[in-house]
Design a protein around this motif. Structure first.
Motif, mmCIF file in Angstrom:
data_model
loop_
_atom_site.group_PDB
_atom_site.id
_atom_site.type_symbol
_atom_site.label_atom_id
_atom_site.label_comp_id
_atom_site.label_asym_id
_atom_site.label_seq_id
_atom_site.Cartn_x
_atom_site.Cartn_y
_atom_site.Cartn_z
ATOM 1 N N ILE A 134 1.028 -1.645 -0.395
ATOM 2 C CA ILE A 134 0.025 -0.304 -0.194
ATOM 3 C C ILE A 134 0.783 1.322 -0.038
ATOM 4 O O ILE A 134 0.501 2.080 -0.669
ATOM 5 C CB ILE A 134 -0.993 0.376 1.403
ATOM 6 N N HIS A 135 2.424 1.362 0.869
ATOM 7 C CA HIS A 135 2.901 1.543 0.611
ATOM 8 C C HIS A 135 4.059 2.577 -0.638
ATOM 9 O O HIS A 135 3.395 4.023 -0.609
ATOM 10 C CB HIS A 135 3.596 1.980 1.986
ATOM 11 N N ASN A 136 3.690 1.793 -1.392
ATOM 12 C CA ASN A 136 4.630 1.609 -2.820
ATOM 13 C C ASN A 136 3.188 2.749 -3.809
ATOM 14 O O ASN A 136 3.654 2.694 -5.026
ATOM 15 C CB ASN A 136 4.931 0.444 -3.300
ATOM 16 N N ALA A 137 1.580 2.761 -2.878
ATOM 17 C CA ALA A 137 0.524 3.031 -4.504
ATOM 18 C C ALA A 137 -0.433 4.403 -3.563
ATOM 19 O O ALA A 137 -1.115 4.313 -4.253
ATOM 20 C CB ALA A 137 -0.863 1.392 -4.433
ATOM 21 N N LEU A 138 0.730 4.944 -2.753
ATOM 22 C CA LEU A 138 0.149 6.279 -2.093
ATOM 23 C C LEU A 138 -0.430 7.914 -3.519
ATOM 24 O O LEU A 138 -1.275 8.329 -2.999
ATOM 25 C CB LEU A 138 0.582 6.190 -1.170
ATOM 26 N N PRO A 146 7.605 -1.997 7.385
ATOM 27 C CA PRO A 146 7.715 -1.863 8.922
ATOM 28 C C PRO A 146 7.710 -0.503 8.928
ATOM 29 O O PRO A 146 6.356 0.132 8.121
ATOM 30 C CB PRO A 146 9.610 -1.463 8.262
ATOM 31 N N ALA A 147 7.351 -0.264 10.168
ATOM 32 C CA ALA A 147 7.038 1.224 10.648
ATOM 33 C C ALA A 147 6.847 2.325 9.685
ATOM 34 O O ALA A 147 6.112 3.697 9.793
ATOM 35 C CB ALA A 147 7.268 1.512 11.810
ATOM 36 N N ASP A 148 8.297 2.738 9.207
ATOM 37 C CA ASP A 148 8.439 3.680 8.309
ATOM 38 C C ASP A 148 7.223 3.832 7.107
ATOM 39 O O ASP A 148 6.793 5.280 5.945
ATOM 40 C CB ASP A 148 9.910 4.552 7.857
ATOM 41 N N ALA A 149 6.737 2.617 6.753
ATOM 42 C CA ALA A 149 5.548 2.595 5.575
ATOM 43 C C ALA A 149 3.870 2.971 5.986
ATOM 44 O O ALA A 149 4.073 3.927 5.214
ATOM 45 C CB ALA A 149 6.032 1.076 5.227
ATOM 46 N N VAL A 150 3.550 2.509 7.685
ATOM 47 C CA VAL A 150 2.805 2.347 7.891
ATOM 48 C C VAL A 150 2.595 4.381 8.244
ATOM 49 O O VAL A 150 1.843 4.975 7.826
ATOM 50 C CB VAL A 150 2.514 1.471 9.523
ATOM 51 N N ARG A 193 4.323 6.667 6.146
ATOM 52 C CA ARG A 193 3.874 7.238 5.251
ATOM 53 C C ARG A 193 2.423 6.563 4.792
ATOM 54 O O ARG A 193 1.892 8.071 4.211
ATOM 55 C CB ARG A 193 4.841 6.684 4.008
ATOM 56 N N ILE A 194 2.289 5.803 5.154
ATOM 57 C CA ILE A 194 0.099 5.727 4.904
ATOM 58 C C ILE A 194 -0.355 6.948 5.642
ATOM 59 O O ILE A 194 -1.211 7.328 5.193
ATOM 60 C CB ILE A 194 -0.197 5.012 4.777
ATOM 61 N N ALA A 195 -0.309 7.066 6.465
ATOM 62 C CA ALA A 195 -0.817 7.801 8.124
ATOM 63 C C ALA A 195 -0.932 9.577 6.908
ATOM 64 O O ALA A 195 -1.965 9.416 7.244
ATOM 65 C CB ALA A 195 -0.810 7.789 9.164
ATOM 66 N N THR A 196 0.449 9.395 6.857
ATOM 67 C CA THR A 196 0.635 10.866 6.401
ATOM 68 C C THR A 196 -0.293 11.355 5.299
ATOM 69 O O THR A 196 -0.297 12.611 4.701
ATOM 70 C CB THR A 196 1.995 10.648 6.441
#
Length: 232
Positions: free
Chosen positions: A149-153, A175-179, A181-184
């Protein structure tokens, strides 16, 4: 469990594929399209379908690997993992989305479906649930540990339906940084919920896997049911 289940056939543009249908007691309720992990519509996914049917939903889980072979069902040993990754990599995601669209239409046509239709996906299916939300194919969507998902934002602005996402704090695949990025990407979208569970790894909802975490699974299931009751 107070449910009735069967397999039905769904017509696609290039053939027919099966889908596991689970009906609640009484046979009526809102609809859920249940999107598989990379292991097919196996005993775990069918149990999840039965669980949500027992919660009052009409659930339909499409066989998304049908072009590689009908009703492929894998376990969680090393050989199955290798085969599952092969199947995932061989899957045309655009065609899978078309299959999901056919499944949504087939579910809405079920006589027991009352009201709206949502999607719930796990892992590979979690990523597909995200795309299903962006495509506006359902009324609400839930993604459990959706890898990628973090690669399809870039699609985040297209999500205009309620979306709930679940992640494990100890997920080595997300990883936490991917989550973060999604949250942002969704911080200004009030229709999107993100839940992160302490001590939970990838696949924490699956009690067939060593990564199963009962507390996280219970919390996520409760959060999902509240979310669905609000939006379906």
């Amino acid at each position: 469990m107070d449910t009735t289940s069967s397999w039905i056939d769904i017509q696609a543009g290039d053939g027919r594929f099966g889908a596991y249908l689970a009906l609640p007691r009484g046979g009526k309720g809102p609809g859920i399209v249940l999107l598989q992990e990379i292991f097919g519509v196996n005993s775990h996914i069918r149990a999840v379908a039965d669980q949500y049917a027992a919660d009052g939903y009409v659930v339909l889980a499409p066989d998304l690997f049908w072009r590689s072979g009908p009703r492929i069902e894998l376990g969680y040993d090393d050989v199955s993992w290798a085969r599952a990754v092969e199947l995932m990599n061989a899957t045309d995601v655009d065609k899978a989305q078309q299959d999901i669209g056919h499944t949504v239409r087939a579910l809405r046509a079920q006589p027991g479906v009352q009201g709206k239709v949502g999607a719930i996906g796990f892992c590979f299916g979690g990523r597909l649930a995200y795309h299903t939300a962006a495509n506006g194919q359902v009324d609400a969507a839930v993604a459990y540990y959706g890898g990628g998902i973090h690669n399809a934002l870039g699609r985040a602005p297209q999500v205009r339906i309620p979306l709930q996402m679940h992640f494990g704090a100890l997920d080595a695949h997300i990883p936490a940084d991917a989550v973060a990025r999604i949250a942002t990407a969704f911080e200004d979208n009030d229709g999107v919920e993100i839940h992160v569970y302490d001590q939970a790894q990838h696949g924490f909802n699956c009690n067939h896997r060593a990564s199963y975490q009962q507390r996280a699974a219970a919390q996520a299931h409760g959060n999902t049911l509240v979310f669905l009751s609000d939006h379906l």
